[in-house]
Design an enzyme around this catalytic site. Structure first.
Site, PDB file in Angstrom:
ATOM      1  N   CYS A 199      16.077  13.754  37.219  1.00  0.00           N
ATOM      2  CA  CYS A 199      14.695  14.219  37.074  1.00  0.00           C
ATOM      3  C   CYS A 199      14.233  13.878  35.668  1.00  0.00           C
ATOM      4  O   CYS A 199      14.788  14.403  34.694  1.00  0.00           O
ATOM      5  CB  CYS A 199      14.591  15.713  37.336  1.00  0.00           C
ATOM      6  N   GLY A 224       8.893  11.430  35.738  1.00  0.00           N
ATOM      7  CA  GLY A 224       9.784  10.514  35.021  1.00  0.00           C
ATOM      8  C   GLY A 224      10.447   9.517  35.941  1.00  0.00           C
ATOM      9  O   GLY A 224      10.375   8.293  35.724  1.00  0.00           O
TER      10      GLY A 224
END
Length: 332
Positions: free
Chosen positions: A89, A253
């Protein structure tokens, strides 16, 4: 029995990141990818209790720090959120580094740099400190690549869409404006969620990508709807869908990594180029294609993502077995 968790709450460009500083289950000293499997098998109640209501919400995400197994990493991280225990993540990494450095949970071997062992692989991070606070973070993400282009999928009420399947730490369906989808303008958040749920269901019938490094990373669980920017400082805008009905408040991201890999794979983004990615709320990640790389026979990239996070508070959470809703719930 009452379990107690001390958490540091933060947000990365608008998206929540809850770092579990104490109270997490002890796990064997194994590679973090193997510890992830043990956590999912034996301790997933921790994720559900901390991410779901009444202690969390539909877009809650978090992380747990563990000692690194790899000698070349400062620490290891398990990413927990409403959708599961993710391999990687990006927004979570930026939030974890900010919280861990500011609150003194880790001491880097090299000031301004940390290497993190994630289930998806090693992630190198640089950060800048100003007046005692982490001002910005740049993560060098795992190799990312375009897995398959122009996958046709039929959505009820919308018709046929062509989507690209791209990997940036998670597999994404990347959707660009086309004949049957005009773009983000005019779409509400609930519209995006509804379309994403339908897309994921339809894609599962025609596409099941498997990462070339191993079969444990497979399937499309995320979607990124891409459009022209609103901010003249941005190169593109997006809405990242994950979980059952969550829209990332940041540009994502792993989503930005997947988007850059998709653009690079289709000849739209050169090695060394930057890509400033705008979220639905206007926050920006500064992406960059650091290098071209082979990913198990696929032409991929080494992406980096620059962003910021801010700590919002400390939180001591109780999970009491006397509570019939102790382990969390969702209204889907």
């Amino acid at each position: 029995m009452r379990n107690s968790f001390h958490c540091i709450d933060a947000h990365t460009c608008g998206n929540p990141v809850r770092l579990v500083a104490s109270g997490a289950p002890l796990l064997p000293h194994l590679p973090i990818a193997e510890r992830r499997e043990i956590f999912v098998r034996d301790h997933d109640w921790v994720r559900r209790a901390l991410m779901f209501e009444p202690r969390g919400h539909d877009i809650m995400s978090g992380a747990i720090i563990y000692p690194a197994f790899r000698d070349d990493c400062d620490f290891a991280v398990l990413f927990i959120e409403v959708s599961g225990c993710l391999p990687m993540c990006g927004a979570g990494t930026i939030g974890v580094v900010t919280s861990a450095i500011e609150e003194g949970l880790v001491t880097p071997r090299l000031p301004g740099r940390v290497s993190i062992e994630t289930p998806a692989g090693r992630v190198d991070v640089t950060y800048e400190v100003r007046d005692g606070y982490v001002d910005s973070v740049r993560l060098h993400n795992v190799p990312s690549y375009l897995h398959e282009a122009d996958v046709a999928v039929d959505l009820p009420g919308m018709g046929t869409l062509k989507v690209d399947i791209s990997y940036g730490g998670n597999f994404y369906a990347v959707i660009e404006p086309q004949e049957n989808w005009a773009g983000l303008d005019g779409m509400s958040a609930s519209d995006i969620v509804d379309c994403s749920q339908a897309l994921r269901f339809a894609l599962a019938k025609v596409c099941d990508p498997v990462h070339p490094s191993g079969p444990k990373i497979r399937g499309v669980h995320h979607a990124i709807w891409c459009d022209r920017p609103v901010n003249d400082r941005s190169d593109g805008r997006c809405a990242v869908f994950y979980g059952d009905k969550a829209i990332d408040r940041s540009p994502g991201g792993t989503g930005t990594s997947a988007r850059m890999a998709q653009l690079h794979g289709k000849g739209g983004l050169a090695t060394g180029a930057s890509y400033r990615h705008e979220s639905l709320i206007g926050t920006i990640f500064e992406g960059r294609v650091e290098a071209a790389v082979d990913v198990g026979g696929y032409s991929g990239i080494l992406p980096s993502i620059g962003g910021w996070a801010r700590v919002t508070g400390h939180n001591t959470i109780f999970v009491d077995d006397r509570d019939p809703l102790a382990h969390g719930f969702q209204i889907v």
